[in-house]
Structure formats: structure tokens, C-alpha cells
Design a protein around this motif. Structure first.
Motif, PDB file in Angstrom:
ATOM      1  N   THR A  44       0.835  -1.210   0.000  1.00  0.00           N
ATOM      2  CA  THR A  44       0.000   0.000   0.000  1.00  0.00           C
ATOM      3  C   THR A  44       0.863   1.249   0.000  1.00  0.00           C
ATOM      4  N   ALA A  45       1.960   1.234   0.749  1.00  0.00           N
ATOM      5  CA  ALA A  45       2.859   2.382   0.753  1.00  0.00           C
ATOM      6  C   ALA A  45       3.455   2.627  -0.630  1.00  0.00           C
ATOM      7  N   LEU A  46       3.840   1.557  -1.313  1.00  0.00           N
ATOM      8  CA  LEU A  46       4.373   1.727  -2.664  1.00  0.00           C
ATOM      9  C   LEU A  46       3.322   2.287  -3.615  1.00  0.00           C
ATOM     10  N   ARG A  47       2.106   1.791  -3.511  1.00  0.00           N
ATOM     11  CA  ARG A  47       1.047   2.273  -4.400  1.00  0.00           C
ATOM     12  C   ARG A  47       0.717   3.739  -4.123  1.00  0.00           C
ATOM     13  N   LEU A  48       0.804   4.148  -2.872  1.00  0.00           N
ATOM     14  CA  LEU A  48       0.611   5.566  -2.567  1.00  0.00           C
ATOM     15  C   LEU A  48       1.756   6.400  -3.130  1.00  0.00           C
ATOM     16  N   MET A  49       2.958   5.904  -3.055  1.00  0.00           N
ATOM     17  CA  MET A  49       4.095   6.636  -3.602  1.00  0.00           C
ATOM     18  C   MET A  49       3.972   6.801  -5.112  1.00  0.00           C
TER      19      MET A  49
END
Length: 718
Positions: A44-49
């Protein structure tokens, strides 16, 4: 470098957000690992980035957010999950298609294939690749545009040890050239060995951001793994002897009959077990991960000399049971090996607790046993039984006195740190570690009313058009055999229908050559053209080939124009082949009279070409608007089934005025003579539109185009 500030995902109904206020940096020339258990929020953090998921926060890639970068694939190479692509496409064809999308020369595909050692598999289909080859192809897709930054989601998942070493070697080489590498992992050993910096997430929050050496020193410690059916008694004996020798020994029970002993050695534990007649099934040196969630049963062992302070036993709360580490300094008993350049030296890979220890001895498996050894073994077993009874009585006395606390075996496991191996080292503050490193803070109290400003929202933006849309679309359409199979099926069906219509009779010559009976809404050629048009967008929605940089299918006019041109060319080719095959079959079976082309052939030819091209365009626009191949084909079939009856009903009744004399009035308006009889073609086009099917098709195409443009402009406005 990568700078992430306040990454926060949107709440999920009653559940908290998967990622809350995560901020960290990944420096250029370094390999950064995002560590966390499954469900900790790494993906999820990668997708937000990458702005693939709505939320809040800001991520800068070398000082700019992703939507401000002109060509994202040239700045960030991404691998999320499996390689997105049609399983029937070849490895080389897939990379060449992405070369056109990224605007790089086609020879770059062969260069990255050589870099990832996939040259021998360049003609292999994507659906036939193994897990290791799929990971190599995903890395090739990420490296295709020679990006500065690599963002990879668990790239070594499912790989063998050899393939994982190769992959991390490629990532290390990219970082050595000045690039930035960020990868996620759930394996502490992988993060410690291959990263320069480790960022740890737990339940969507940042709990640690450390250099790899500090991470290995704080999280990884040598230990001795002991498996014995008398684990509780052995723990009691070891704790008593450590107190007598004034040594700091930490004993953690990992459930069942397995112990993890810190601050001792295999030799000392083996000698102690031998002196007290305790049977040991396994005794091995390992390296343990000192994080929460070890899944252990606590053993409370008093400090040497009964002193309090740094040597007092420490108990941890219930573990998360996830088997991963988030907070430095907490016990987590999974086998892990530190980096080769860590302070612990160069330890060999530790044996996992599940591996049995092979017996060592001079006697072979098939040699007879010496009777004297058998007698000695029987005497040793009798002595061990007597000592075992005495040891059990000692363990009961220790438990009654409160020096040993062994809880009952339950399904739930807990982790504990009875003794700190280094009494001078400070104990980490768990509450401080769980607090976010930066970003918005919670109010000071329920009634404080202090609200910190939230980071700016993250809105999902579609990817840019391919830099070479026409070349991309041609490679996309010709890279798989769907078009050839569809064309062959259309030709065969059209010939059969035409032959049956000629045998039955009572069919007009234009309908006979087009194989269009009254019972069918559309001829086979028009249905095939509509299907190929629907696949031009629908295939990308099922296999998002452009997900190499942003993960969403682009909706730009340049790509739409390329798709319409390729669809029109494909439809005209299919219409020409269909009419030719039908005419040839009718001539062979029934003679020249049945296969004769009408005298005034311009209008039928224009109607035929307009029908197949209109159906192909309806499929393209329908799939683009509704994001589905089935919806695109439904838009094609809806023209004769739904729209044509509506148009016919609108024009029913006596006509007060007609369009007679249209060519003469056109010549009068334009005053000049059209070259090559252009007014004849204009008249033919007008007659096509004036027909019910032509008018309905024109109306449907106009509505679909307006809907496509509306959704495109609305996406840009967001």
C-alpha cells in the motif's frame, strides 16, 4: 532519491487505514529495504508513492512528484506483482511493445534481455515462464527505459537462493551506478544481507529507520537452538548454573520442546545436559531475529545473584504471531543471518529449527552393535532415568519457590526477554518506537482540540499516452495470434453463410456477397471487426501492459487515434478478404451469374466498407468507455438491435421533403469541378448515412465518442 512524507491511505470502513503517516527517505546510490510482515502496509505504501491508490501524502523522486515528471517510466522503474502482459505474447514482443510506449529504440529490448540473461527465452510465451523467469522479465521491464529509481514489491518472492542472490546483485549494481533502489520484503535476513538501510513497518506505521549495520546489530544476535523433550527441566538447570557462575544467559522457549539460549554456547549447554542426564535431540548455533511476534512461550529466569536493575527479567506482551520483526530489541526467534559486513563477522547460514541434526558417530548404519556398548548404553539409560527423576524434583522445587515460572502450553504464544545480554545497553522504548517518525500528529488529549494539518491528498492519475502510439498499437495488435484466429473464423463462417444463402435463393446480390442474411443483425465480417476493435482496449484492461510506470491504461487522444486507425485498417482488410472469398466460393460452386458484382458497385462497396469500419470503431469506443471487451462487443451488436429500430421509427410516415438532387446542389455550392469525380464518392457516403443502419451507426459512434471525451476530460480535471 526518494522522499516520502506522511503517506496515509484512506480508511476502510470500520478498519483503520492500512498505512498511517509513513515518512522515510531512500538515498541515491543506496539499496533501501521496506521491511514488514504480510499485511504491514508495504505494498500500500508503494502504491501511494506511485499515485496508484488514493490517499494522502507527498512523494518526491529527485525533488519532483510523479505527476510532475514528463516521462515517469524514464524516472521510475516499477515491478508490482507478476509481469502484466498477455500470456500469448512473446518475451521479446512484449518488451518491444513497451519500448514504443516508453519512447526508447526497439534495440533496447535486446539489451535488457541480455542484461537479465533471458536471450535464450526471447521467443517464449509469457504464460509459459517459470516464477524465476517471470521475475527476471519484470526486472527487464523496470530497466527498459533506463530509469534512475527502481521500486520493486517483494522481487525475490518465490525465488530460489541462487536466483535471489542474482537479483540482489543486479540491484546492487544499479545502486553502485548512482541509482536509487527500494524493495519490500518480509524476510529479515534478506533485508539485513542486501540493503544499506532498513525501514520497518508494523501495522501500517513506521517503527524503525536504521542503517543496515545498526539493524543487524540490534535485531540479530547469535543464539543456540536446543530441542529436548525435557525443555523445562533443561531451562531450569541452565538458569541455576548461570546464576552460580554470575553469567548473563537469556532463555526463550519457542513452543513445544524448543529452546533458544542467548549468551551461551553449544559446548556449555551440551556439557550441562550430559551432567544432568537430559536427553537433547538438537543443539545448533543460529542467528536470531530479536523482533516482536516470535511466537514463543515465556520463561521467567531471575538475574544472576537476584539483583534488580539491568539484570532483572523482562517480559514482553503477547506477540503478533506474524513471524516478522518491527521493533529493535524485542525477541523474535526466526532464523536470520546478518550482512556479511556486519559486526557479527561472516557467519554461515544458520540451520532452521525444522532441520533435524544428523547423528554423529563412528558406527555406520549397517554395522552391528558391540555388546559392551549395549551394556554401557543400558547403564547410562538407567542413570539418566534416576537423574531425570531428581531433575524433575528440582524443577518442581524451583517452580514452588517462584524462581522458575513455566506457563501451561496453550495455542497462543508469547515472546519474552528474561535477561538482557548486555546490561549496559539501554532498553528500547516500545511506545517511542511505535510513534510515527514524522507527519501529522494526533491531538494531545481528548479535549485539547489541537488538530495538525493533514498532508495533501493523493489522487490517482492516469498514465500518459505512449510516446509512439501508432508503433505501440501496431506491435500490440500483431504480437498475439488473436487477430489471425478471429480473421480465419470470420472467413470460414462468411463462406458457409454465403453458400447457404445462394442455395436457398431469394437473397439480393449485395447481401449474398456480404453473407448477410435477414435473420442476422450483422454479417460475420462486421461482427469480427467489432470484436477486434473491442479487443484493442479490452485486452489492455485485462492485461495492463502500460502498468510498467503507472499501472493505469492511458486515455489520451493520441492513443485513441492510433487505435482507430489500426482498427479501420484491420476492418477494411477483413472486409476485402471476406468479399473476395465469398465471391470465389460462389463462382466455384454456382458459376459466374451468382458471383457477379452489381453494375453500380460504388454505393454497395461504400456501404460495405462503412459498415465494417463503423463496427470496428464502435468496438474500440465501447471498450474504452466501459473498460470491458464484452461491453465493446455489446455496443457493436446494439446498433442493429436497438438503435436501428429507433431510427426507423423516427423516420416513419410520409416524407414532405426529400434529398433528391443532392450531387447537383453540391456542385453549385462548391462552384468548381471536383477532381476524379469526387462528387460521386460524396454522394455514395451520403447514401450510406441515409440508410437506417448507416444512420444508426453514425449516431452510436457520435454518442460513444462524446462519452469517451467526457470521461477523458473529467479524468484530467481531477
Amino acid at each position: 532519491m526518494i522522499q516520502a512524507f506522511g503517506l496515509t491511505s484512506n480508511p476502510r470502513k470500520e478498519l483503520p487505514p492500512a498505512v498511517h503517516d509513513v515518512s522515510f527517505e531512500a538515498g541515491a546510490g543506496l539499496v533501501t529495504a521496506l521491511l514488514g510482515t504480510p499485511g504491514a502496509g508495504k505494498t500500500t505504501a508503494l502504491r501511494l508513492m506511485l499515485e496508484l491508490q488514493p490517499g494522502r501524502g507527498v512523494t518526491h523522486f529527485r525533488g519532483r512528484p510523479l505527476h510532475r515528471i514528463a516521462h515517469p517510466s524514464r524516472e521510475v522503474g516499477v515491478l508490482l506483482g507478476d509481469v502484466p502482459g498477455h500470456p500469448a505474447r512473446t518475451v521479446r514482443g512484449h518488451l518491444r511493445m513497451l519500448c514504443a510506449a516508453a519512447g526508447v529504440p526497439a534495440r533496447r529490448a535486446d539489451e535488457v534481455l541480455e542484461a537479465v540473461d533471458l536471450v535464450s527465452l526471447r521467443h517464449e510465451r509469457l504464460g509459459a515462464l517459470s516464477r524465476g523467469m517471470d521475475r527476471r522479465l519484470g526486472l527487464a521491464c523496470a530497466l527498459l527505459a533506463d530509469p534512475h529509481t527502481l521500486v520493486l514489491d517483494d522481487p525475490a518472492d518465490g525465488l530460489s537462493a541462487r536466483e535471489a542472490r542474482w537479483l540482489h546483485g543486479v540491484l546492487r549494481a544499479h545502486a553502485a551506478q548512482g541509482g536509487t533502489v527500494l524493495f519490500t520484503t518480509a524476510d529479515t535476513k534478506e533485508a539485513a544481507r542486501n540493503a544499506d538501510r532498513v525501514v520497518t513497518l508494523e501495522k501500517g506505521r513506521l517503527v524503525a529507520d536504521q542503517e543496515a549495520d545498526d539493524f543487524a546489530r540490534n535485531r540479530l544476535r547469535p543464539r543456540v537452538a536446543v530441542r529436548s523433550p525435557h525443555a523445562a527441566r533443561l531451562a531450569a538447570v541452565l538458569s541455576r548454573e548461570s546464576r552460580a557462575a554470575q553469567r548473563s544467559v537469556e532463555i526463550v522457549r519457542e513452543g513445544g520442546n524448543l529452546l533458544a539460549v542467548y549468551g551461551s554456547s553449544c559446548a556449555d549447554i551440551g556439557e550441562t545436559a550430559f551432567r544432568h542426564g537430559i536427553l537433547v535431540h538438537r543443539l545448533a548455533d543460529e542467528v536470531g531475529d530479536m523482533g516482536p511476534g516470535a511466537g514463543t512461550t515465556p520463561l521467567k529466569v531471575p538475574a544472576p545473584g537476584g539483583e534488580s536493575g539491568a539484570g532483572e527479567p523482562r517480559e514482553a506482551g503477547p506477540s503478533s504471531g506474524t513471524g516478522e520483526s518491527q521493533t529493535p530489541g524485542s525477541p523474535h526467534m526466526t532464523g536470520a543471518v546478518p550482512r556479511p559486513d556486519a559486526a557479527a563477522g561472516h557467519p554461515a547460514p544458520a540451520r532452521t529449527p525444522e532441520e533435524p541434526q544428523e547423528p554423529q558417530g563412528p558406527q555406520g548404519p549397517g554395522e552391528p552393535e558391540d555388546p559392551r556398548e549395549a551394556d554401557a548404553s543400558q547403564e547410562a539409560q538407567e542413570a539418566q532415568g534416576a537423574q531425570g527423576a531428581q531433575g524433575a524434583q528440582e524443577a518442581q522445587e524451583l517452580e514452588a519457590s517462584g524462581e522458575l515460572d513455566v506457563p501451561q502450553e496453550t495455542g497462543e504464544s508469547e515472546a519474552v526477554r528474561p535477561l538482557c545480554p548486555d546490561p549496559a545497553a539501554p532498553w528500547p522504548d516500545l511506545a517511542a518506537a511505535l510513534a510515527p517518525a514524522s507527519g501529522p500528529r494526533a491531538p494531545e488529549g481528548p479535549g485539547s482540540g489541537v488538530l495538525s494539518p493533514l498532508p495533501p491528498p493523493i489522487s490517482v492519475r492516469s498514465a500518459r499516452s505512449p510516446l509512439r502510439p501508432l508503433r505501440y498499437e501496431i506491435r500490440r495488435a500483431t504480437g498475439i495470434g488473436t487477430g489471425l484466429l478471429t480473421g480465419a473464423a470470420v472467413l470460414l463462417g462468411s463462406v458457409l453463410v454465403a453458400v447457404l444463402l445462394a442455395r436457398a435463393g431469394h437473397t439480393s446480390q449485395p447481401r449474398l456477397l456480404a453473407a448477410w442474411p435477414e435473420e442476422l443483425p450483422l454479417p460475420p465480417a462486421a461482427l469480427g471487426a467489432g470484436l477486434l476493435g473491442a479487443l484493442s482496449f479490452g485486452d489492455e484492461f485485462r492485461h495492463p501492459a502500460l502498468a510498467a510506470d503507472r499501472g493505469t491504461v492511458p486515455r489520451r487522444l493520441g492513443l485513441l487515434t492510433a487505435k482507430l486507425l489500426v482498427a479501420a485498417a484491420t476492418a477494411l482488410t477483413l472486409a476485402l478478404l471476406t468479399a473476395g472469398c465469398d465471391t470465389a466460393a460462389l463462382y466455384l460452386l454456382y458459376g459466374r451469374e451468382v458471383a457477379q458484382v452489381p453494375a453500380d458497385g460504388l454505393s454497395p462497396v461504400a456501404s460495405w466498407a462503412g459498415l465494417v469500419v463503423g463496427c470496428a470503431w464502435a468496438g474500440v469506443l465501447g471498450a474504452g468507455v466501459f473498460r470491458s471487451t464484452a461491453a465493446g462487443l455489446a455496443a457493436v451488436v446494439a446498433v442493429p438491435v436497438v438503435v436501428v429500430p429507433l431510427v426507423q421509427r423516427a423516420f416513419q410516415g410520409p416524407a414532405v421533403r426529400t434529398a433528391a438532387g443532392f450531387p447537383a446542389r453540391v456542385r453549385e455550392v462548391f462552384l468548381s469541378q471536383w477532381p476524379f469525380g469526387g462528387e460521386r464518392y460524396l454522394e455514395a457516403a451520403a447514401r450510406v448515412i441515409a440508410q437506417p443502419v448507416g444512420g444508426a451507426l453514425t449516431l452510436s459512434l457520435t454518442a460513444l465518442l462524446c462519452a469517451y471525451l467526457l470521461t477523458t476530460l473529467r479524468g484530467r480535471a481531477r
